[in-house]
Design a protein around this motif. Structure first.
Motif, PDB file in Angstrom:
ATOM      1  N   SER A 173       0.787  -1.233   0.000  1.00 42.02           N
ATOM      2  CA  SER A 173       0.000   0.000   0.000  1.00 42.02           C
ATOM      3  C   SER A 173       0.815   1.276   0.000  1.00 42.02           C
ATOM      4  O   SER A 173       0.254   2.353  -0.176  1.00 42.02           O
ATOM      5  N   ILE A 174       2.107   1.169   0.217  1.00 38.48           N
ATOM      6  CA  ILE A 174       2.960   2.355   0.252  1.00 38.48           C
ATOM      7  C   ILE A 174       3.977   2.197  -0.870  1.00 38.48           C
ATOM      8  O   ILE A 174       4.962   1.485  -0.732  1.00 38.48           O
ATOM      9  N   LEU A 215       1.396   9.671   4.131  1.00 39.23           N
ATOM     10  CA  LEU A 215       0.627   8.911   5.116  1.00 39.23           C
ATOM     11  C   LEU A 215       0.987   9.336   6.540  1.00 39.23           C
ATOM     12  O   LEU A 215       0.100   9.528   7.380  1.00 39.23           O
ATOM     13  N   PHE A 262      -4.293   4.626  -0.596  1.00 36.63           N
ATOM     14  CA  PHE A 262      -4.638   4.613   0.823  1.00 36.63           C
ATOM     15  C   PHE A 262      -6.129   4.358   1.030  1.00 36.63           C
ATOM     16  O   PHE A 262      -6.512   3.674   1.979  1.00 36.63           O
ATOM     17  N   LEU A 275      -6.951   3.101   4.747  1.00 38.80           N
ATOM     18  CA  LEU A 275      -6.147   3.923   5.645  1.00 38.80           C
ATOM     19  C   LEU A 275      -6.658   5.353   5.782  1.00 38.80           C
ATOM     20  O   LEU A 275      -6.390   6.008   6.786  1.00 38.80           O
ATOM     21  N   TYR A 314      -6.883  10.950   7.765  1.00 44.56           N
ATOM     22  CA  TYR A 314      -6.387   9.649   8.205  1.00 44.56           C
ATOM     23  C   TYR A 314      -7.480   9.006   9.040  1.00 44.56           C
ATOM     24  O   TYR A 314      -7.934   9.564  10.047  1.00 44.56           O
TER      25      TYR A 314
END
Length: 124
Positions: free
Chosen positions: A14-15, A24, A58, A63, A74
């Motif tokens: 995911s990153i 993030l 994200f 996330l 977030y």
């Protein structure tokens, strides 16, 4: 680097870049704040495209939350996601090069694919 298998999987899937990780972590530092894309671009000196791509990833990972006015915050879908992001944040603070290596080593990472295209095969 000390990451649980789940945190490492989140990092790898995911990153997709160090810039995305910085985004993030910025969102996580102030989870009550709603950010516009323009604010994120200014804060991290990024591009609109990069912000949109990272936020889309994200969102897919659960996330962040997308708000009706186009802003984001977030908001992990389940608490364990925040725990894993916390592990990643701690590892990045103490051993940034190890975290960066993991990001670039992730399957499907465009930078790694590009670099691998220049490798010579022994049988060639």
């Amino acid at each position: 680097m000390v990451l649980s298998d789940d945190a490492l999987a989140l990092l790898r899937t995911s990153i997709r870049s160090v810039w995305a990780l910085e985004l993030l972590l910025l969102l996580r530092r102030d989870p009550a704040r709603d950010w516009s894309n323009d604010e994120l671009v200014r804060e991290l000196r990024g591009s609109e495209v990069v912000v949109q791509e990272a936020l889309a990833g994200f969102l897919g990972a659960g996330l962040v939350a997308a708000l009706a006015d186009g802003r984001h915050r977030y908001h992990p879908a389940v608490p364990v996601l925040d725990q894993w992001v916390g592990e990643i944040a701690q590892a990045y603070a103490s051993r940034p090069s190890a975290v960066i290596r993991e990001i670039f080593a992730a399957p499907g990472n465009k930078v790694q694919i590009f670099a691998d295209s220049f490798r010579f095969r022994l049988n060639d």
